[in-house]
Design an enzyme around this catalytic site. Structure first.
Site, PDB file in Angstrom:
ATOM      1  CG  HIS A 141      88.600  33.457 -21.770  1.00 31.75           C
ATOM      2  ND1 HIS A 141      88.661  33.592 -23.133  1.00 31.75           N
ATOM      3  CD2 HIS A 141      87.820  32.385 -21.518  1.00 31.75           C
ATOM      4  CE1 HIS A 141      87.947  32.629 -23.685  1.00 31.75           C
ATOM      5  NE2 HIS A 141      87.431  31.888 -22.733  1.00 31.75           N
ATOM      6  CE  LYS A 146      80.396  26.986 -14.564  1.00 32.28           C
ATOM      7  NZ  LYS A 146      78.927  26.922 -14.459  1.00 32.28           N
TER       8      LYS A 146
END
Length: 879
Positions: free
Chosen positions: A151, A542
């Site tokens: 990531h 999120k």
């Protein structure tokens, strides 16, 4: 958005700075200043100092943001870039000094006078007090599985990381107390390296590819991990039996297994192909086999016990005879160099066989790590039988632990792909016609997995993670695709990844459906009914906001733990946590103790992402401390008293938490569902420009769409961090706390929950840390770029509400009041981060207003990206 620090608070914290740390920061800062003067004249250093004094004055309330902005705007873009570079390099050096001080502190604590807190020794004592005679059973079930991912959150170039490492080595030499001439030479070399760091490009000019990411991660293995692992096992062995370690068979088993997604995670990354996956495992194997060969040869060379004092066992004599038959010339050469030293001879022969395994010399190579382990144990048992227990269970045992931990593959390579692609691929395979490029790629990946298993064993690569699992059919699809390969099918453990709020809620039903899949039932029988489930922290946060996502994940852990007990399944929960607080990050040991009771059960698997890899595994002592803290928390979280207390607190305070969650989720969803929010977010943050940092091979979005849904969680968090808002780490919590306390009028129950419930304490502590790394005045300037005053007002009002109520519930007068070391670091860094934020705002404001001149735009983009890099270094957070 942290509270404005008074002059007294800042000066007090500076006075509290330990003298060795103050000395190192001052030394490195002076040397950097000298480099600036040599490069750009006294005027460059004067400009850096003017900005430094201005931002400190602004923190003290002696001047305003407008005056600081005017100073920054008065410089040419070239000068602004140089100043941004200076502050960024300063942060790299300050981070290094703090790392050295942390190592110094760890050494000072290890006096032997008492048990170090959060250590393996402390955990073993607690488990022994709780479990008594069952401690061996507890240790036998212990597992820690850190999984390195690609990531893209490591903003530093590899060249910068390497330069910092050289400076680190020189600083360590300087602190070791050298003589006068040696000190002078070390200081000269230190100046040379700092000057080179100043002159080195701080950001990448070319995009990383997946194999670059693999090689970057290998640095942590080469420099730290391989050497640290046996020390950790030795610490556990000593804690279990302090008197006997090194003179008896170990009580500690090798409980750490590293995993990797680097070169295996293809979800939304078209650059990770089957060929890349094959190359990734070969790179890993090259590194681990070289390391094993070197250690085996060194242990062999050092094991000079003569047969007259340490006679070989019959098994060892037979093994040497077999080796002489298979490789007469090689054995003759080894015996010539080591006459009368049979144990040494056989280990040197083993080292040659490891070399042959790396070079793929089939006549001499080992077929598997189990064969190497058998040889090492033959030597070990022979030494023990001859009375040489210290030789049997000292450095040779360390090598045994390394082979058990790393095998010939180093880390277990895991595959990840999106559920939608498997569904489409299976439909094509069943239709029997021409296959699309994507379907061919999926099948090629499965073939590569089978090849890896034939080369390195099933353990090397057998986990296949399905992103956005919504039903058991998503798992069955992967098994069906593998089965379509016939005799070339790999052995797979297909792992569901639940990421959204809805997916987390339906997770137990999906697992129930998985039990109906024949391939899953077969694997359960083969593995002793072991099953793994992955929980995604990033996308749920999120979607729901940090507060509701935390509680939804807790509920899922609780439900899956109950499901596993009902179905006689040994469940491992795989936590997909990011490095930042907005993606489930934060102190790992606190997070483990906050898990649902029964969900840990001695096993913890977690992703280690981006900058976190080098922060936690970049130095041997810090890596050891991190793994010891995790081990401590895993053992404690698995004891009856800890689970009972957490369970009682959860029952008592859950109704309160549900009310908080409902209001927090409402506030968060209301904000992000506001019409035009995505466009506003893109204007007020460097979201679009972050991709130009080239910090990873993976695109920022899964699809070409421009909405929030397909935006990956990392750029979402990274962009908010840059704006100094840090919104993903706290937004909505204030509304939740206000809803249950009458806007702070009645805080008694909240304070009781904070004191008694680890989950609630972790939630508030993480929000507090996020708020401390924010800055209200600077955030307001960023938010104003969006020309939506109502959204700016909403965000700032929620900030004020959250900060006020978090302080009220925790009983703190200022943020991080109870965490002196972290508080000191944040408070002293904040003004310097402010400097970079002002430089970034100059560039971002101009770019958002529109720039016609191409040269000017290029300079503004360069300034923006330099400042992004610097803020990331200053806050020690990206995504």
């Amino acid at each position: 958005m942290a509270e404005q620090s008074s002059e007294t608070t800042r000066d007090t914290l500076r006075q509290e700075l330990p003298e060795p740390l103050r000395r190192d920061v001052r030394l490195l800062g002076v040397m950097l200043g000298d480099s600036l003067v040599e490069y750009g004249g006294r005027e460059l250093l004067d400009d850096v100092e003017r900005l430094r004094h201005a931002v400190i004055a602004a923190r003290r309330g002696e001047t305003g943001s407008a005056e600081v902005a005017a100073l920054v705007d008065s410089w040419s873009l070239e000068r602004a870039e140089q100043v941004a570079r200076a502050f960024t390099v300063y942060f790299h050096l300050t981070n290094l000094a703090e790392e050295h001080h942390r190592i110094r502190t760890l050494r000072e604590r290890d006096t032997g006078d008492g048990t170090v807190s959060s250590s393996i020794e402390a955990a073993v004592a607690a488990v022994r007090a709780s479990a008594g005679d069952r401690i061996a059973e507890t240790i036998e079930g212990l597992e820690f599985r850190p999984v390195f991912t690609a990531h893209p959150t490591e903003a530093r170039r590899r060249a910068v990381v390497t330069a910092i490492q050289r400076i680190s080595d020189l600083l360590a030499g300087l602190n070791a107390g050298p003589g006068v001439s040696e000190r002078a030479e070390t200081e000269r070399r230190l100046r040379e390296e700092i000057d080179l760091l100043w002159r080195t490009a701080l950001r990448r000019n070319t995009q990383m590819d997946p194999l670059d990411e693999v090689r970057t991660a290998m640095a942590a293995f080469d420099e730290t991990i391989f050497r640290v692992v046996p020390r950790i096992y030795r610490a556990l062995d000593a804690a279990l039996d302090p008197e006997g370690t090194g003179t008896r068979p170990p009580r500690a088993r090798s409980y750490i297994r590293f995993g990797s997604w680097i070169g295996g995670d293809r979800d939304g990354n078209p650059f990770v192909t089957a060929a890349v996956t094959r190359d990734a495992i070969m790179i890993q194997a090259e590194h681990v086999l070289r390391a094993l060969e070197a250690v085996c040869a060194r242990v062999g060379r050092e094991l000079t016990a003569h047969e007259s004092t340490t006679p070989p066992s019959a098994a060892l004599r037979n093994a040497l005879a077999a080796a002489r038959t298979a490789q007469p010339a090689l054995l003759a050469e080894i015996v010539k160099r080591s006459p009368g030293e049979p144990h040494r001879q056989f280990l040197l022969y083993a080292a040659e066989r490891v070399r042959a395994t790396r070079e793929r010399d089939a006549d001499l190579a080992y077929g598997s790590p189990d064969e190497l382990l058998a040889d090492l144990r033959t030597v070990q048992e022979s030494l023990a039988a001859a009375g040489a227990d210290r030789q049997a269970y000292g450095r040779l045992q360390n090598l045994v632990w390394q082979v058990e931990t790393f095998g010939f593959h180093l880390a277990e390579l895991e595959i990840r792909q999106h559920s939608e692609l498997h569904e489409k691929a299976l439909a094509e395979v069943r239709a029997g016609g021409a296959l699309s490029e994507m379907t061919e790629e999926i099948l090629d990946t499965l073939r590569v997995v089978a090849w890896i298993q034939s080369r390195f064993g099933v353990r090397a690569c057998h986990r296949y993670i399905v992103s956005f699992t919504r039903s058991a059919e998503d798992i069955a699809n992967v098994h069906a695709l593998a089965a379509s390969l016939g005799d070339h099918a790999p052995t797979l453990d297909v792992i569901p990844l639940f990421e959204t709020g809805e997916d987390l809620e339906r997770a137990p039903r999906v697992l129930e459906g998985m039990l109906e899949i024949p391939a899953v039932r077969r694997r359960l029988e083969e593995t002793g009914r072991r099953l793994e489930v992955m929980l995604g922290y990033s996308d749920s946060a999120k979607q729901l906001g940090p507060t509701s996502a935390t509680l939804r994940l807790y509920d899922t852990q609780e439900a899956l733990t109950a499901w596993a007990a009902d179905n006689d399944v040994t469940l491992t929960l795989f936590h997909g946590r990011g490095g930042s607080l907005g993606r489930g990050g934060g102190p790992a040991n606190r997070a483990i103790l906050a898990q649902a009771p029964g969900s840990v059960a001695g096993r913890f698997k977690v992703t280690e992402q981006g900058e976190v890899i080098f922060a936690r595994y970049g130095h041997p002592q810090i890596a050891r401390r991190h793994v010891e803290q995790v081990t401590n928390a895993v053992l404690l979280a698995s004891t009856g008293p800890v689970q009972d207390r957490a369970r009682a607190a959860a029952v008592r305070f859950r109704p309160l938490a549900d009310k908080i969650s409902e209001a927090a989720k409402g506030a968060f969803r209301s904000l992000i569902e506001t019409e035009g929010f995505a466009e506003w977010f893109a204007r007020v943050s460097p979201l679009a420009e972050i991709g130009e940092l080239r910090i990873g091979s993976r695109p920022a979005r899964r699809k070409a769409a421009r909405g929030l849904e397909d935006l990956r969680a990392i750029p979402w968090v990274f962009a908010w961090t840059q704006t100094r808002v840090n919104l993903p780490g706290w937004y909505g919590l204030g509304s939740g706390l206000a809803a249950v306390s009458g806007d702070g009028a009645d805080l008694a129950e909240l304070r009781e929950a904070y004191a008694a419930w680890p989950l609630f304490q972790s939630l508030l502590d993480n929000a507090e840390m996020s708020l401390a790394k924010s800055d209200r005045a600077i955030a307001a300037r960023y938010l104003a770029l969006g020309d939506r005053p109502e959204l700016t007002e909403t965000v700032l009002a929620e900030y004020d509400r959250t900060r006020s109520l978090v302080l009220a519930v925790t009983g703190h007068e200022r943020l991080l009041e109870n965490r002196r070391v972290l508080s000191r670091a944040v408070e002293l860094r904040n003004p310097y981060v402010d400097a970079l934020s002002h430089l970034q705002l100059r560039a971002l404001s101009a770019l958002r207003a529109g720039v016609a001149d191409d040269t000017e735009r290029e300079h503004l983009e360069q300034l923006l990206l330099l400042s992004v890099n610097g803020v990331a270094a200053g806050l020690q957070n990206t995504g």
